[in-house]
Design a protein around this motif. Structure first.
Motif, PDB file in Angstrom:
ATOM      1  N   ARG A   1       0.827  -1.187   0.000  1.00 40.78           N
ATOM      2  CA  ARG A   1       0.000   0.000   0.000  1.00 40.78           C
ATOM      3  C   ARG A   1       0.871   1.252   0.000  1.00 40.78           C
ATOM      4  NH1 ARG A   1      -5.378  -1.104   3.763  1.00 40.78           N
ATOM      5  NH2 ARG A   1      -6.329  -2.590   2.316  1.00 40.78           N
TER       6      ARG A   1
ATOM      7  N   ASP B   1     -24.642   4.690   1.141  1.00 37.35           N
ATOM      8  CA  ASP B   1     -23.391   4.886   1.879  1.00 37.35           C
ATOM      9  C   ASP B   1     -22.916   6.338   1.860  1.00 37.35           C
ATOM     10  OD1 ASP B   1     -22.610   2.045   2.663  1.00 37.35           O
ATOM     11  OD2 ASP B   1     -22.915   1.816   0.519  1.00 37.35           O
TER      12      ASP B   1
ATOM     13  N   TRP C   1     -13.075   2.642  -2.823  1.00 38.49           N
ATOM     14  CA  TRP C   1     -13.313   1.279  -3.295  1.00 38.49           C
ATOM     15  C   TRP C   1     -14.696   1.076  -3.885  1.00 38.49           C
ATOM     16  CZ3 TRP C   1      -8.963  -0.310  -4.363  1.00 38.49           C
ATOM     17  CH2 TRP C   1      -7.866  -0.039  -3.560  1.00 38.49           C
ATOM     18  N   ARG C   2     -15.690   1.805  -3.411  1.00 39.71           N
ATOM     19  CA  ARG C   2     -17.043   1.623  -3.946  1.00 39.71           C
ATOM     20  C   ARG C   2     -17.352   2.558  -5.121  1.00 39.71           C
ATOM     21  NH1 ARG C   2     -20.537  -1.174  -0.286  1.00 39.71           N
ATOM     22  NH2 ARG C   2     -19.385  -1.819   1.571  1.00 39.71           N
TER      23      ARG C   2
ATOM     24  N   ASN D   1     -12.838   3.172  -7.473  1.00 44.03           N
ATOM     25  CA  ASN D   1     -12.367   1.880  -7.971  1.00 44.03           C
ATOM     26  C   ASN D   1     -13.206   1.411  -9.154  1.00 44.03           C
ATOM     27  OD1 ASN D   1     -10.845  -0.627  -7.886  1.00 44.03           O
ATOM     28  ND2 ASN D   1     -12.640  -1.565  -6.950  1.00 44.03           N
TER      29      ASN D   1
ATOM     30  N   SER E   1     -10.723   5.259   6.890  1.00 43.27           N
ATOM     31  CA  SER E   1     -11.412   3.968   6.884  1.00 43.27           C
ATOM     32  C   SER E   1     -12.760   4.038   6.167  1.00 43.27           C
ATOM     33  CB  SER E   1     -11.606   3.461   8.315  1.00 43.27           C
ATOM     34  OG  SER E   1     -10.358   3.218   8.924  1.00 43.27           O
ATOM     35  N   ARG E   2     -13.693   4.812   6.726  1.00 41.31           N
ATOM     36  CA  ARG E   2     -15.044   4.829   6.166  1.00 41.31           C
ATOM     37  C   ARG E   2     -15.118   5.560   4.831  1.00 41.31           C
ATOM     38  NH1 ARG E   2     -19.328   2.213   4.792  1.00 41.31           N
ATOM     39  NH2 ARG E   2     -21.295   3.368   5.005  1.00 41.31           N
TER      40      ARG E   2
ATOM     41  N   THR F   1     -24.180   2.614  -3.576  1.00 45.34           N
ATOM     42  CA  THR F   1     -23.287   3.446  -2.765  1.00 45.34           C
ATOM     43  C   THR F   1     -23.768   4.892  -2.735  1.00 45.34           C
ATOM     44  OG1 THR F   1     -21.396   2.011  -3.257  1.00 45.34           O
ATOM     45  CG2 THR F   1     -20.907   4.252  -2.524  1.00 45.34           C
TER      46      THR F   1
ATOM     47  N   GLY G   1     -12.645   6.165   2.853  1.00 45.08           N
ATOM     48  CA  GLY G   1     -11.855   5.405   1.899  1.00 45.08           C
ATOM     49  C   GLY G   1     -12.635   4.261   1.299  1.00 45.08           C
ATOM     50  N   ASP G   2     -13.370   3.545   2.131  1.00 44.08           N
ATOM     51  CA  ASP G   2     -14.183   2.431   1.644  1.00 44.08           C
ATOM     52  C   ASP G   2     -15.247   2.930   0.668  1.00 44.08           C
ATOM     53  OD1 ASP G   2     -15.308  -0.274   1.600  1.00 44.08           O
ATOM     54  OD2 ASP G   2     -16.935   0.590   2.783  1.00 44.08           O
ATOM     55  N   VAL G   3     -15.938   3.996   1.040  1.00 44.37           N
ATOM     56  CA  VAL G   3     -17.063   4.484   0.240  1.00 44.37           C
ATOM     57  C   VAL G   3     -16.596   5.182  -1.030  1.00 44.37           C
ATOM     58  CG1 VAL G   3     -19.000   6.098   0.207  1.00 44.37           C
ATOM     59  CG2 VAL G   3     -18.616   4.632   2.207  1.00 44.37           C
TER      60      VAL G   3
ATOM     61  N   ILE H   1     -10.112  -5.658  -0.301  1.00 45.70           N
ATOM     62  CA  ILE H   1     -10.652  -4.319  -0.517  1.00 45.70           C
ATOM     63  C   ILE H   1     -12.166  -4.389  -0.563  1.00 45.70           C
ATOM     64  CG2 ILE H   1      -8.620  -3.504  -1.726  1.00 45.70           C
ATOM     65  CD1 ILE H   1     -10.066  -3.901  -4.328  1.00 45.70           C
TER      66      ILE H   1
END
Length: 249
Positions: free
Chosen positions: A52, A139, A110-111, A114, A102-103, A135, A105-107, A249
């Motif tokens: 990473r 989200d 990656w969602r 990405n 974290s949150r 999303t 970054g995920d939303v 991921i």
């Protein structure tokens, strides 16, 4: 003058962006090996076991986590401060940094990013439009509802720009490339905050590189940045073909 540090990672990464903004605020010079993490070679794997970015290298240490890097920069170069002096405010700043990493970054990464950028550009795969729709419907509003209650109507969270402001703002650059903008009627504080934060000089200086790279094939990133005068390293830890990271991921 502060020692020049080496950063490994792409200008398009929100986590690299966070570190580069901190370096700019603190007046710390850097050189950068602008690799996308999936294209790191075996030497990169040894420096970043989770594959990473960013990675920071200086004369004292090698670090491979954006939050650890920013705290290290604060400890080693305490002025100007990016973490509040008050203990409770400092803890809250760290929490908001974690929420972003974290949150958000995920939303947002990656969602969203990405699906519309990383999959097509790196893997040659189509994104998942159903995931993007879900999303944006569920989200993203949950993230923005939370931020709307945390962000100030004017200025920044703790007065001066802090690690919390920087961490949150970073993800909205990538969100914009995924064709998302904050609805100012529904989330006025968040929309105004994003505009203020991304309008600061450190973010604007990075924007020149980012806007060019987002339209450039990955294989040409290093060449284009060199032509633009970015502080590119003499050597790269990039590889010719991508491989997946070790973490899910």
């Amino acid at each position: 003058m502060a020692e020049r540090v080496r950063i490994i990672g792409s200008y398009l990464s929100p986590y690299v962006r966070k570190v580069l903004v901190c370096l700019d605020v603190k007046g710390i010079p850097y050189e950068i090996d602008p690799i996308v993490p999936f294209f790191g070679n075996e030497r990169f794997s040894k420096l970043s076991p989770l594959r990473r970015i960013p990675v920071l290298i200086d004369s004292a240490v090698t670090l491979a986590d954006s939050s650890v890097i920013c705290q290290y920069l604060e400890d080693r170069h305490p002025r100007p401060a990016l973490y509040p002096a008050d203990v409770a405010e400092r803890a809250r700043a760290r929490w908001l940094e974690e929420f972003a990493d974290s949150r958000m970054g995920d939303v947002f990464i990656w969602r969203l990013f990405n699906q519309v950028a990383i999959k097509p550009a790196v893997w040659g795969e189509a994104g998942d439009p159903d995931l993007v729709t879900r999303t944006l419907a569920t989200d993203v509003p949950a993230v923005l509802d939370y931020l709307e209650g945390e962000l100030p109507a004017q200025g920044f969270i703790f007065g001066a720009v802090s690690i919390a402001d920087i961490s949150i703002a970073c993800f909205f650059r990538n969100a914009a490339w995924a064709r998302f903008a904050v609805d100012a009627a529904r989330w006025p504080r968040t929309a105004a905050f994003v505009e203020r934060a991304l309008g600061t000089a450190p973010f604007q200086r990075l924007k020149l590189f980012e806007d060019r790279l987002i339209r450039t094939p990955v294989a040409a990133h290093r060449k284009v940045l060199a032509e633009m005068g970015a502080p590119i390293t003499a050597e790269t830890l990039g590889a010719a073909s991508p491989q997946p990271g070790l973490m899910p991921i």
